[in-house]
Design a protein around this motif. Structure first.
Motif, PDB file in Angstrom:
ATOM      1  N   THR A   1     -17.136  32.503  -4.902  1.00 38.05           N
ATOM      2  CA  THR A   1     -18.519  32.333  -4.470  1.00 38.05           C
ATOM      3  C   THR A   1     -19.406  31.824  -5.607  1.00 38.05           C
ATOM      4  N   ASP A   2     -20.576  31.335  -5.229  1.00 36.90           N
ATOM      5  CA  ASP A   2     -21.563  30.939  -6.233  1.00 36.90           C
ATOM      6  C   ASP A   2     -21.938  32.135  -7.107  1.00 36.90           C
ATOM      7  N   ALA A   3     -22.004  33.313  -6.496  1.00 28.41           N
ATOM      8  CA  ALA A   3     -22.346  34.523  -7.258  1.00 28.41           C
ATOM      9  C   ALA A   3     -21.276  34.819  -8.312  1.00 28.41           C
ATOM     10  N   MET A   4     -20.017  34.619  -7.978  1.00 26.38           N
ATOM     11  CA  MET A   4     -18.930  34.824  -8.954  1.00 26.38           C
ATOM     12  C   MET A   4     -19.073  33.849 -10.117  1.00 26.38           C
ATOM     13  N   ARG A   5     -19.326  32.594  -9.780  1.00 19.93           N
ATOM     14  CA  ARG A   5     -19.488  31.573 -10.825  1.00 19.93           C
ATOM     15  C   ARG A   5     -20.698  31.891 -11.703  1.00 19.93           C
ATOM     16  N   ASP A   6     -21.807  32.246 -11.084  1.00 20.42           N
ATOM     17  CA  ASP A   6     -23.014  32.575 -11.844  1.00 20.42           C
ATOM     18  C   ASP A   6     -22.772  33.748 -12.782  1.00 20.42           C
TER      19      ASP A   6
END
Length: 102
Positions: free
Chosen positions: A15-20
């Motif tokens: 997810t974008d949250a994981m990447r962030d």
């Protein structure tokens, strides 16, 4: 100067949250590591189509090999590294790392 280059082939469910979270963790390392000069993070923008699925990456620049070695041994770096491996397609197989010395 040493440019520590890391490219990631993320799992499809990353997810974008994981990447962030990964990228925030990397940025938090800068004040921890004397001799860490800069961190550049971004998505692949090459038009050549030779990325082999490595969609994003980062380059950490160090003033000396000793600074790079402190980074590699740092416990917070290990935590971020574990998150990268967990988010990469095939684990460690989804990560490309190399260093350039100038």
């Amino acid at each position: 100067m040493i440019s520590h280059c890391v490219f990631i082939r993320y799992r499809k469910d990353a997810t974008d949250a994981m990447r962030d979270d990964i990228y925030k963790g990397l940025q938090a390392l800068k004040p921890r590591i004397p001799g860490l000069a800069s961190i550049v993070i971004g998505a692949n923008s090459s038009p050549e189509g030779l990325d082999k699925g490595f969609s994003e990456g980062f380059i950490v620049t160090f003033r000396t090999a000793e600074a790079r070695d402190r980074y590699l041994a740092d416990e917070e770096h290990a935590k971020v590294g574990a998150k990268i491996v967990a988010a990469a397609e095939g684990g460690i197989e989804g990560i490309l790392v190399y260093d350039l010395e100038s």
